[in-house]
Design a protein around this motif. Structure first.
Motif, PDB file in Angstrom:
ATOM      1  N   VAL A   1       0.854  -1.189   0.000  1.00  0.00           N
ATOM      2  CA  VAL A   1       0.000   0.000   0.000  1.00  0.00           C
ATOM      3  C   VAL A   1       0.886   1.234   0.000  1.00  0.00           C
ATOM      4  O   VAL A   1       1.720   1.419   0.895  1.00  0.00           O
ATOM      5  N   LEU A   2       0.695   2.099  -1.011  1.00  0.00           N
ATOM      6  CA  LEU A   2       1.446   3.339  -1.127  1.00  0.00           C
ATOM      7  C   LEU A   2       0.553   4.523  -0.801  1.00  0.00           C
ATOM      8  O   LEU A   2      -0.658   4.489  -1.029  1.00  0.00           O
ATOM      9  N   GLY A   3       1.164   5.568  -0.295  1.00  0.00           N
ATOM     10  CA  GLY A   3       0.435   6.787   0.063  1.00  0.00           C
ATOM     11  C   GLY A   3       0.829   7.249   1.448  1.00  0.00           C
ATOM     12  O   GLY A   3       1.872   6.856   1.985  1.00  0.00           O
TER      13      GLY A   3
ATOM     14  N   PRO B   1      -8.351   4.986   7.470  1.00  0.00           N
ATOM     15  CA  PRO B   1      -8.529   5.971   8.541  1.00  0.00           C
ATOM     16  C   PRO B   1      -8.561   7.400   7.995  1.00  0.00           C
ATOM     17  O   PRO B   1      -8.056   7.666   6.892  1.00  0.00           O
ATOM     18  N   PRO B   2      -9.141   8.329   8.755  1.00  0.00           N
ATOM     19  CA  PRO B   2      -9.345   9.696   8.235  1.00  0.00           C
ATOM     20  C   PRO B   2      -8.076  10.426   7.849  1.00  0.00           C
ATOM     21  O   PRO B   2      -8.110  11.275   6.958  1.00  0.00           O
ATOM     22  N   LEU B   3      -6.956  10.122   8.489  1.00  0.00           N
ATOM     23  CA  LEU B   3      -5.722  10.837   8.176  1.00  0.00           C
ATOM     24  C   LEU B   3      -4.923  10.171   7.062  1.00  0.00           C
ATOM     25  O   LEU B   3      -3.911  10.709   6.622  1.00  0.00           O
ATOM     26  N   ALA B   4      -5.372   9.008   6.600  1.00  0.00           N
ATOM     27  CA  ALA B   4      -4.637   8.288   5.563  1.00  0.00           C
ATOM     28  C   ALA B   4      -5.004   8.795   4.177  1.00  0.00           C
ATOM     29  O   ALA B   4      -6.076   9.361   3.961  1.00  0.00           O
ATOM     30  N   ASP B   5      -4.083   8.596   3.237  1.00  0.00           N
ATOM     31  CA  ASP B   5      -4.321   8.910   1.830  1.00  0.00           C
ATOM     32  C   ASP B   5      -3.748   7.759   1.010  1.00  0.00           C
ATOM     33  O   ASP B   5      -2.552   7.701   0.751  1.00  0.00           O
ATOM     34  N   VAL B   6      -4.614   6.818   0.638  1.00  0.00           N
ATOM     35  CA  VAL B   6      -4.183   5.619  -0.087  1.00  0.00           C
ATOM     36  C   VAL B   6      -4.171   5.919  -1.579  1.00  0.00           C
ATOM     37  O   VAL B   6      -5.191   6.269  -2.163  1.00  0.00           O
ATOM     38  N   ARG B   7      -3.000   5.784  -2.183  1.00  0.00           N
ATOM     39  CA  ARG B   7      -2.891   6.030  -3.616  1.00  0.00           C
ATOM     40  C   ARG B   7      -2.854   4.741  -4.428  1.00  0.00           C
ATOM     41  O   ARG B   7      -3.260   4.724  -5.585  1.00  0.00           O
TER      42      ARG B   7
ATOM     43  N   ASP C   1       5.902   9.291   1.989  1.00  0.00           N
ATOM     44  CA  ASP C   1       5.064  10.360   2.516  1.00  0.00           C
ATOM     45  C   ASP C   1       5.345  10.572   3.999  1.00  0.00           C
ATOM     46  O   ASP C   1       5.493   9.605   4.762  1.00  0.00           O
ATOM     47  N   VAL C   2       5.371  11.828   4.414  1.00  0.00           N
ATOM     48  CA  VAL C   2       5.525  12.192   5.816  1.00  0.00           C
ATOM     49  C   VAL C   2       4.195  12.764   6.286  1.00  0.00           C
ATOM     50  O   VAL C   2       3.754  13.797   5.782  1.00  0.00           O
TER      51      VAL C   2
END
Length: 757
Positions: free
Chosen positions: A8-10, A64-70, A101-102
């Motif tokens: 999983v990237l992002g 989760p709300p703070l995640a960004d799955v690309r 990602d940071v």
């Protein structure tokens, strides 16, 4: 039984993603494992193929709300994992081409707030409360993959109770790396007092009218009672910030709505995990000290970001001025010893703690204009979240001189670093270099190309010239509009409107595929009479009256008569005769008086002619005063003319300036004239664009440059361009001012490299 390996990237580290994967796998009856590897998440799942497909769908769509799955990638695996699902210890793994990602810091969540105020909870009133959905991230990370041992929390061993939560998959603090409690975590300090005693001492100082330096998430903040005339005035004197508005932190959204107008868009921004300072129209019925935002009808409000802020507001029970812990134009203090040394003359006391701040992040600032979010400063809570950018070769945009940021880009995304400030300050320049190296190390991006401004005097340009890498120079205003185009994914030609206050052409309309060589329209150049005093330049630039004299005495001759000598004298008679004589001589002899076209300086001229700004203490102050004076007044536009000069369409501002003087002399109210000026610039812009479109310019228009922070101008320009059937874009995530220059530079460089290939 099927076995699949997943990747999983992002933004999937530091956001509770592994616990989420664990719960998802267990709910579907899958065996396997998950781990942080380098900057992403990897693992294996074994079980029914339909359940595995469902697993892949859920981790992509229900993160989760703070995640960004690309990207979620699945591949066949052969070894069957042991029974059950497990979270493995993270390993650095091989360095990969894909950037890492940071995650940005996130404001304390509602679940933690309930515990903060629950007397029966063991974290009752603990200032550093957090979980997987909130708390510090970018400001404490020392390395990736994101684990406690690679954060500044590594010096706080977990107590048995916290350790139990940390390894419990059913607990929301499962692998929450900043997890802590009063037994094992960071502690507050005030002189020789600790914990609650330290908090009480700080509250007493603030309630008594004092100024307290508070160690926040991304740096020290200066805090005082926002209702106290004396406290706010004293803070201005000590901080050497005479007029620039202060931000105000309020306890909850209801208080914000009482102090200012809060619509649906404003509410969503204020309550977002980023908790940015949001510039809002004040209601005028509040008790805030006038010195909070002198002469400005807008208030910069934001909600508490940490448990400590919540406790301070609850105890003081009134709004608080919360501003950067620095002197104007200097970087915010993050090291304890530096803060005590530099802020000793400002603060009456220090409320600090023993958790180090790894990276400097000031507060983010945004504005809402006609339900559109405009980013003024991208910092805490927003940076360094990734932004889209079509780039394949790792590169960096090095930004401008003021409102400095830098951008690292590679593999289809860009990381806009935190706001730094004015690079002419030695400490700020050093902060830029350290921040650049830190973010480069964390993201894994090693630039092969440096994109920089054309201005040879910018320290960011000089820094680039000292590096032994390929360099791509990018014209300042081209970078402004390219940033807007890149953020919105514009691939084809576009028409750009760049309005700002610096450079040789602050009002310019480049046309094409991010090609800086095609130009269609501009503003007329006139003498920009510089102020030779370095201190005054640092406090905001040349006094507006000098800029006005440049427009009155040295505007480009475009066939329009200049204002009559009588009208000019009505203005110059208000000035020091020696100053007027000196400016005339400078213009005549061309001494320290370059000719330049700048929308920002046209704002300065109008503000000076209307008596709104004789001197400025920060960059853009005259324009802020002009917008404040305009308010919501309706007005008749001033005279203006579009002329053809050397194949270019030019907005001749001479009739505008003359009409402004005449209508002022006739007694027309200043608010009406200020509104008329905004309306006139919008009309002139619309006319210029219409001529360009008639001659074949693209119908997509990108608005860039610091002048578009001005909500009145942005709304008026956009309304008129849309009426022409044009697609109008403006930056949302990327700052429209110089804080977005580095992203635009990176976009131009990426486009040039792609064209070469």
């Amino acid at each position: 039984m099927s076995v699949r390996r997943f990747r999983v990237l992002g933004t999937v580290q530091g956001v509770g993603f592994r616990p989420f994967v664990y719960r998802t796998a267990v709910s579907l009856g899958l065996d396997g494992w998950v781990a942080n590897v380098d900057g992403h998440v990897e693992g294996e799942v074994a079980g029914n193929l339909r359940a595995i497909d469902e697993f892949a769908t859920r981790i992509r769509t229900e993160a989760p709300p703070l995640a960004d799955v690309r990207l979620v990638g699945l591949s066949t695996a052969h070894a069957v994992p042991r029974q059950g699902f497990h979270v493995r210890r993270s390993a650095p793994g091989p360095v990969r081409a894909a950037p890492r990602d940071v995650p940005p810091d996130a404001a304390v969540c509602d679940a933690c707030l309930r515990e903060l105020y629950d007397p029966t909870d063991r974290r009752h009133r603990y200032p550093f409360i957090n979980c997987t959905d909130c708390g510090p991230r970018a400001t404490i990370i020392e390395g990736l993959p994101y684990d406690r041992v690679r954060t500044t929390m590594r010096r706080f061993p977990l107590c048995p109770a916290c350790a139990s939560e940390y390894v419990d998959p059913g607990n929301r603090r499962f692998h929450a790396e900043p997890v802590a409690c009063p037994v094992c975590g960071p502690r507050l300090a005030w002189a020789d007092q600790r914990g609650e005693d330290a908090l009480r001492a700080a509250v007493k100082a603030i309630a008594g009218g004092g100024i307290v330096a508070v160690k926040g998430l991304g740096g020290y903040q200066l805090v005082c009672d926002a209702d106290s005339h004396d406290a706010v005035s004293e803070l201005r004197r000590r901080k050497r910030r005479p007029a620039k508005p202060f931000a105000v932190m309020v306890r909850d959204i209801e208080t914000a709505a009482y102090l200012a107008r809060v619509g649906g868009t404003e509410r969503a921004v204020l309550t977002s995990p980023a908790r940015p300072v949001t510039l809002l129209a004040g209601r005028g019925r509040h008790s805030l000290a006038p010195q909070v935002a002198p002469g400005v009808p807008r208030i910069g409000l934001f909600l508490p970001t940490t448990g400590l802020h919540h406790l301070l507001l609850a105890e003081v029970d009134r709004p608080l001025v919360v501003t950067s812990g620095n002197f104007s134009d200097e970087p915010i203090a993050i090291a304890d010893d530096r803060a005590h040394r530099d802020l000793a003359s400002v603060a009456d006391g220090f409320l600090t703690h023993d958790r180090p701040i790894r990276a400097r992040y000031d507060d983010s600032v945004v504005r809402i204009a006609d339900r559109t979010r405009i980013t003024v400063r991208r910092a805490r809570g927003l940076a360094p979240a990734p932004l889209p950018l079509a780039v394949t070769v790792p590169l960096a945009g090095l930004g401008a001189q003021l409102k400095h940021t830098f951008t690292l880009a590679g593999d289809g995304r860009a990381y806009l670093g935190p706001h730094t400030g004015d690079l002419s300050d030695v400490a700020t320049y050093d902060a830029f270099r350290r921040s650049f190296d830190d973010l480069k190390r964390l993201t894994g991006i090693e630039p092969k190309i440096l994109a920089h401004d054309l201005h040879p005097g910018y320290l960011s340009t000089q820094w680039a010239l000292d590096r032994h890498l390929r360099r791509i120079p990018v014209q300042h205003h081209h970078a402004h509009v390219a940033a807007v185009a890149a953020e919105h994914g514009v691939r084809g030609p576009f028409l750009g409107i760049a309005y700002d206050g610096l450079g040789p052409r602050g009002g310019r309309h480049p046309v094409g595929r991010r090609d800086p060589r095609r130009r269609s329209e501009r503003l007329p150049p006139c003498g920009q009479v510089r102020d030779r005093a370095p201190a005054r330049r640092r406090r905001g630039g040349t006094p507006p009256f000098r800029t006005a004299l440049g427009h009155l005495l040295d505007a480009e001759a475009l066939g329009t008569p200049r204002p009559s000598p009588g009208l000019v004298r009505r203005f110059t008679d208000l000035l020091d005769p020696a100053e007027v004589s000196a400016v005339r001589a400078m213009i005549t002899r061309r001494v320290n008086c370059p000719r330049a076209s700048s929308a920002g300086r046209l704002f300065d001229t109008a503000a000076a002619l209307l008596g709104l700004a004789d001197a400025v203490s920060y960059e853009g102050e005259a324009a802020v005063c002009l917008e404040a004076a305009a308010g919501t007044a309706h007005a008749v536009p001033l005279a203006h003319k579009i002329v053809r000069v050397g194949g270019l369409w030019v907005y001749d501002s001479t009739p505008t300036v003359a009409d402004l003087l005449e209508r002022r002399a006739s007694g027309e109210p200043v608010p009406d004239l200020a509104a008329a000026f905004h309306l006139t610039l919008a009309h002139a812009t619309s006319d210029l664009v219409a001529r360009a479109v008639e001659e074949g310019a693209p119908r997509t228009v990108c608005l860039g440059g610091g002048c578009f922070v001005n909500g009145r101008l942005l709304v008026e320009v956009r309304r008129r361009l849309r009426a022409q059937g044009l697609r109008v874009l403006v930056g949302g995530e990327v700052p429209v001012g110089d804080g977005g220059i580095s992203y635009g530079q990176a976009a131009v460089a990426a486009a040039q490299v792609a064209k070469e290939r």
